[in-house]
Design a protein around this motif. Structure first.
Motif, mmCIF file in Angstrom:
data_model
loop_
_atom_site.group_PDB
_atom_site.id
_atom_site.type_symbol
_atom_site.label_atom_id
_atom_site.label_comp_id
_atom_site.label_asym_id
_atom_site.label_seq_id
_atom_site.Cartn_x
_atom_site.Cartn_y
_atom_site.Cartn_z
ATOM 1 N N LEU A 65 0.866 -1.184 0.000
ATOM 2 C CA LEU A 65 0.000 0.000 0.000
ATOM 3 C C LEU A 65 0.898 1.227 0.000
ATOM 4 C CD1 LEU A 65 -2.790 1.373 0.238
ATOM 5 C CD2 LEU A 65 -2.486 1.306 2.728
ATOM 6 N N ARG A 66 0.798 2.031 -1.058
ATOM 7 C CA ARG A 66 1.561 3.277 -1.110
ATOM 8 C C ARG A 66 0.767 4.363 -0.395
ATOM 9 N NH1 ARG A 66 6.115 2.964 -3.552
ATOM 10 N NH2 ARG A 66 6.522 1.281 -5.045
ATOM 11 N N ILE A 67 1.391 4.945 0.627
ATOM 12 C CA ILE A 67 0.693 5.919 1.454
ATOM 13 C C ILE A 67 0.461 7.213 0.700
ATOM 14 C CG2 ILE A 67 0.735 7.107 3.682
ATOM 15 C CD1 ILE A 67 0.601 4.054 3.813
ATOM 16 N N SER A 68 1.374 7.590 -0.188
ATOM 17 C CA SER A 68 1.227 8.812 -0.982
ATOM 18 C C SER A 68 1.832 8.563 -2.348
ATOM 19 C CB SER A 68 1.915 9.992 -0.289
ATOM 20 O OG SER A 68 3.319 9.792 -0.247
ATOM 21 N N SER A 69 1.639 9.530 -3.223
ATOM 22 C CA SER A 69 2.158 9.381 -4.586
ATOM 23 C C SER A 69 3.636 9.722 -4.674
ATOM 24 C CB SER A 69 1.368 10.281 -5.541
ATOM 25 O OG SER A 69 1.451 11.644 -5.120
ATOM 26 N N GLY A 70 4.210 10.285 -3.619
ATOM 27 C CA GLY A 70 5.609 10.678 -3.629
ATOM 28 C C GLY A 70 6.526 9.503 -3.376
ATOM 29 N N PRO A 71 7.840 9.757 -3.280
ATOM 30 C CA PRO A 71 8.814 8.692 -3.021
ATOM 31 C C PRO A 71 8.657 8.154 -1.604
ATOM 32 C CG PRO A 71 9.875 10.838 -2.918
ATOM 33 C CD PRO A 71 8.484 11.080 -3.420
ATOM 34 N N VAL A 125 -7.721 -7.257 3.151
ATOM 35 C CA VAL A 125 -6.613 -6.334 2.880
ATOM 36 C C VAL A 125 -6.747 -5.678 1.504
ATOM 37 C CG1 VAL A 125 -5.004 -7.404 4.482
ATOM 38 C CG2 VAL A 125 -5.108 -8.234 2.138
ATOM 39 N N THR A 126 -7.330 -6.376 0.531
ATOM 40 C CA THR A 126 -7.551 -5.741 -0.772
ATOM 41 C C THR A 126 -8.687 -4.722 -0.687
ATOM 42 O OG1 THR A 126 -8.953 -7.614 -1.446
ATOM 43 C CG2 THR A 126 -6.648 -7.667 -2.115
ATOM 44 N N ASP A 127 -9.700 -4.993 0.135
ATOM 45 C CA ASP A 127 -10.809 -4.052 0.295
ATOM 46 C C ASP A 127 -10.362 -2.736 0.927
ATOM 47 O OD1 ASP A 127 -12.611 -5.770 -0.846
ATOM 48 O OD2 ASP A 127 -13.495 -6.463 1.040
ATOM 49 N N ILE A 128 -9.321 -2.746 1.744
ATOM 50 C CA ILE A 128 -8.873 -1.508 2.375
ATOM 51 C C ILE A 128 -7.740 -0.835 1.591
ATOM 52 C CG2 ILE A 128 -9.613 -2.231 4.666
ATOM 53 C CD1 ILE A 128 -6.717 -2.851 5.375
ATOM 54 N N GLY A 129 -7.477 -1.322 0.369
ATOM 55 C CA GLY A 129 -6.588 -0.600 -0.522
ATOM 56 C C GLY A 129 -5.262 -1.235 -0.843
ATOM 57 N N PHE A 130 -4.913 -2.357 -0.224
ATOM 58 C CA PHE A 130 -3.656 -3.027 -0.544
ATOM 59 C C PHE A 130 -3.798 -3.791 -1.861
ATOM 60 C CE2 PHE A 130 -3.104 -2.211 3.902
ATOM 61 C CZ PHE A 130 -1.740 -2.135 4.119
ATOM 62 N N ARG A 131 -2.663 -3.979 -2.538
ATOM 63 C CA ARG A 131 -2.673 -4.798 -3.752
ATOM 64 C C ARG A 131 -1.675 -5.933 -3.595
ATOM 65 N NH1 ARG A 131 1.676 -4.296 -6.945
ATOM 66 N NH2 ARG A 131 3.037 -2.470 -6.723
#
Length: 209
Positions: A65-71, A125-131
């Motif tokens: 899960l990426r918390i933001s679009s930044g690095p 975990v996929t429902d809450i945004g993880f891939r």
């Protein structure tokens, strides 16, 4: 979305009620042809030498899960369940980044959280945004030496997603891992693990990550 999944209640995981645990780790590898010699050495070094080591065969799925679009590093969750004992609970594990603040440490140290869940874990975990990033099958032997867990693991690639019978060895070697879970700030663990690792040489050389 409600987090009321049996065994997983992420909404209540706050700094006040989650125990502050760390995982202390050393890792190495051994080629398949030398595995039996390492097993023989571990039987002599570990507890309950009169009994065979515990066998395991697990399916592990790694989610990002990426918390933001930044690095920055994404959050990683690991979902694992036993293929030998399918009625056992799934295990959800969070392992933090290695703590590199103290260069003198003898072992890798990282934050750690592990809990048992229901078999709805992958959907949750996929429902809450993880891939799902990757998955594999891990099988091998596990030993105990006091609080230390010692595993020798063969990793298999899953050739066809969803088919755990179509597997291919990832390499011609096996992962050897020493690990201890302890409260943050525990002293002396690194030295104990180093002394144990010395007894595995020259069969295996254990190192920090």
């Amino acid at each position: 979305m409600s987090s009321a999944l049996p065994g997983v209640n992420l909404g209540t995981l706050t700094s006040s009620n989650v125990p502050s645990l760390q995982e202390f780790v050393l890792q190495g590898s051994v080629v398949d042809s030398a595995c039996e010699a390492v097993l023989h050495r571990l039987r002599a070094l570990c507890d309950n030498a009169d009994r065979p080591p515990e066998l395991f065969r697990d399916h592990e799925m790694v989610y990002l899960l990426r918390i933001s679009s930044g690095p920055g590093n994404p959050m990683v969750l690991r979902a694992r369940h036993s293929l030998e004992h399918p009625n056992m609970p799934w295990q959800l594990r969070y392992v933090g980044q290695s703590d590199i603040s103290d260069k003198s440490r003898l072992v890798t140290v990282r934050s750690f959280l592990d809990c048992a869940t229901s078999d709805h874990l992958p959907n949750f975990v996929t429902d809450i945004g993880f891939r799902l990033d990757h998955e594999f099958v891990a099988e091998g032997h596990m030993f105990r030496k006091g609080k230390m867990k010692v595993t020798i693991t063969k990793i298999y690639k899953i050739l066809n997603p969803g088919n755990l019978d179509a597997l291919e060895p990832l390499s011609v070697s096996r992962l050897v891992e020493l690990s201890i879970i302890a409260p943050s700030g525990t002293e002396g663990i690194g030295e104990d693990m180093r002394l144990f690792a010395e007894q595995l040489k020259p069969l295996v050389t254990m190192e920090k990550l």
